[in-house]
Design an enzyme around this catalytic site. Sequence first.
Site, PDB file in Angstrom:
ATOM      1  N   HIS A 121      36.399  44.287  40.115  1.00  0.00           N
ATOM      2  CA  HIS A 121      35.154  44.229  40.893  1.00  0.00           C
ATOM      3  C   HIS A 121      34.676  45.613  41.316  1.00  0.00           C
ATOM      4  CE1 HIS A 121      37.909  44.144  44.518  1.00  0.00           C
ATOM      5  NE2 HIS A 121      36.943  44.886  45.001  1.00  0.00           N
ATOM      6  N   ASP A 151      41.331  40.311  38.352  1.00  0.00           N
ATOM      7  CA  ASP A 151      40.660  41.416  39.042  1.00  0.00           C
ATOM      8  C   ASP A 151      41.347  42.754  38.769  1.00  0.00           C
ATOM      9  OD1 ASP A 151      38.665  42.580  40.449  1.00  0.00           O
ATOM     10  OD2 ASP A 151      39.298  41.898  42.430  1.00  0.00           O
ATOM     11  N   SER A 227      39.743  48.983  47.813  1.00  0.00           N
ATOM     12  CA  SER A 227      40.007  48.104  46.674  1.00  0.00           C
ATOM     13  C   SER A 227      40.429  48.922  45.462  1.00  0.00           C
ATOM     14  CB  SER A 227      38.752  47.293  46.323  1.00  0.00           C
ATOM     15  OG  SER A 227      38.504  46.312  47.275  1.00  0.00           O
TER      16      SER A 227
END
Length: 468
Positions: A121, A151, A227
Amino acid sequence: MKSFFKTLGAAVLGGAIAVGGYSYITENQENSYLLKEDNAQPELAVSQVSYEMPESMENVDFRDAASKTVNSVVHVINKTVTRAPQSFADVMRGRVPYREAIGTGSGVIITEDGYIVTNNHVIENAREIQVTLNNRRTYSAELVGTEPSSDIALLKIDTENPLPYVVFADSDQVQIGEWALAVGNPFNLTSTVTAGIISAKGRDLDERDDVMQSFIQTDAAVNPGNSGGALVNMNGELIGINTAIASRTGSYVGYSFAVPSNNARKIIEDLMEYGMVQRGMLGISGRDLNGSLAEQLGVDRSEGIYVADVVPGSGAEKGKLRSGDIITNIGGIRIRTFADLTGYVATKNPGDIVDVTYFRDGDRRQTRVEITKNSTIQIPELNLEVRDLDAEEKRLFKVNEGVKITRALGEFSKYSAAMQDYVIVKVNDEKINSTSDLKRAIENRDPREGIMLVMKNSEGEFERILVR
């Protein structure tokens, strides 16, 4: 069957357009994928981990682990083009305005020659990707491959000198209660470190959806921009890739989740070698066993996986597993939930042999099961799950190529039964021979254009559907 798409087509397509547009606008990104082939792939460094913990808080020292990690965590910049708000002039002239947008996150260097793992993402739909090292040098990055359902994405940069990198640990051996450090590089401020403990393993954030997850949970602070960063143990070895937080505010409130390093390493090795992830399966369907289910089934165990069905021809069938068995251990790993099971199987390749401990009629038994190839994949852009056709299905549909729709996902799941009678034979006039072809066609398309599907049902009727 033709009437199915004529009567419901407008509703399905309208939903597809709305979902796709919403994702496109809110994620501020645009698809761009590049698979790189390289015959000489670096071997990922893996460490044997010692889990001797300090005897008291006075002996806890994070400095060594932090110093081994901070220079291996990078800042990732995702440059893309997104739709801008329409002016009155745009509406009158039928124009769709676009503007440049920038997204950021973190990444972890895993080899000295510049391979970097991050979250999908973070770089999804990127037109250009840049990576800034902890020494503030910036490089253009190439997208090697992605695995959206996990992911995980793999990047590559070329540098003049060898880079510092993080060594992989065995995430199966991580213990609840041990210390962990979350290292990220948010907002290009250079690497930052937070500390916490391992709170749980095998976490599935939404057991009601179609994606099986198996996260490591920690209370180390992870905020937006982190992230794709590293979760490391006290030896500075990688045990996870920080991916998500559970929060009602969008900021850290004590629940952070990371993809286990064993899962990430398997994905990375597949992307390096094949350009895509080789997924295996045990060959069962079932559900978590709990007290109420155990009482309902009349069994004396309340933990494990209750086997509801066994896939014909799978390793589970050949290993003599059958409906009603209760799986409690695989490969020496305790199995309490389906997230535990899928997390472990996701680290294995088709052809691997695993030892399975299970209970049948109260008796403890063991068997060896071969992990078989799982050709079923999910295509989020289409809200469909598909797999390769077998010989019988090719005869049924009278085709030599195509992929079988196994179910519809998300809001289209109510149409699943009807759509299972279709195979996809073309995407944007490109013939589809396998799930790999379909995935490649979707990824390589111009994201500003629609996806034209040509489908055929078992009655020989063709349908053309445009998904935007």
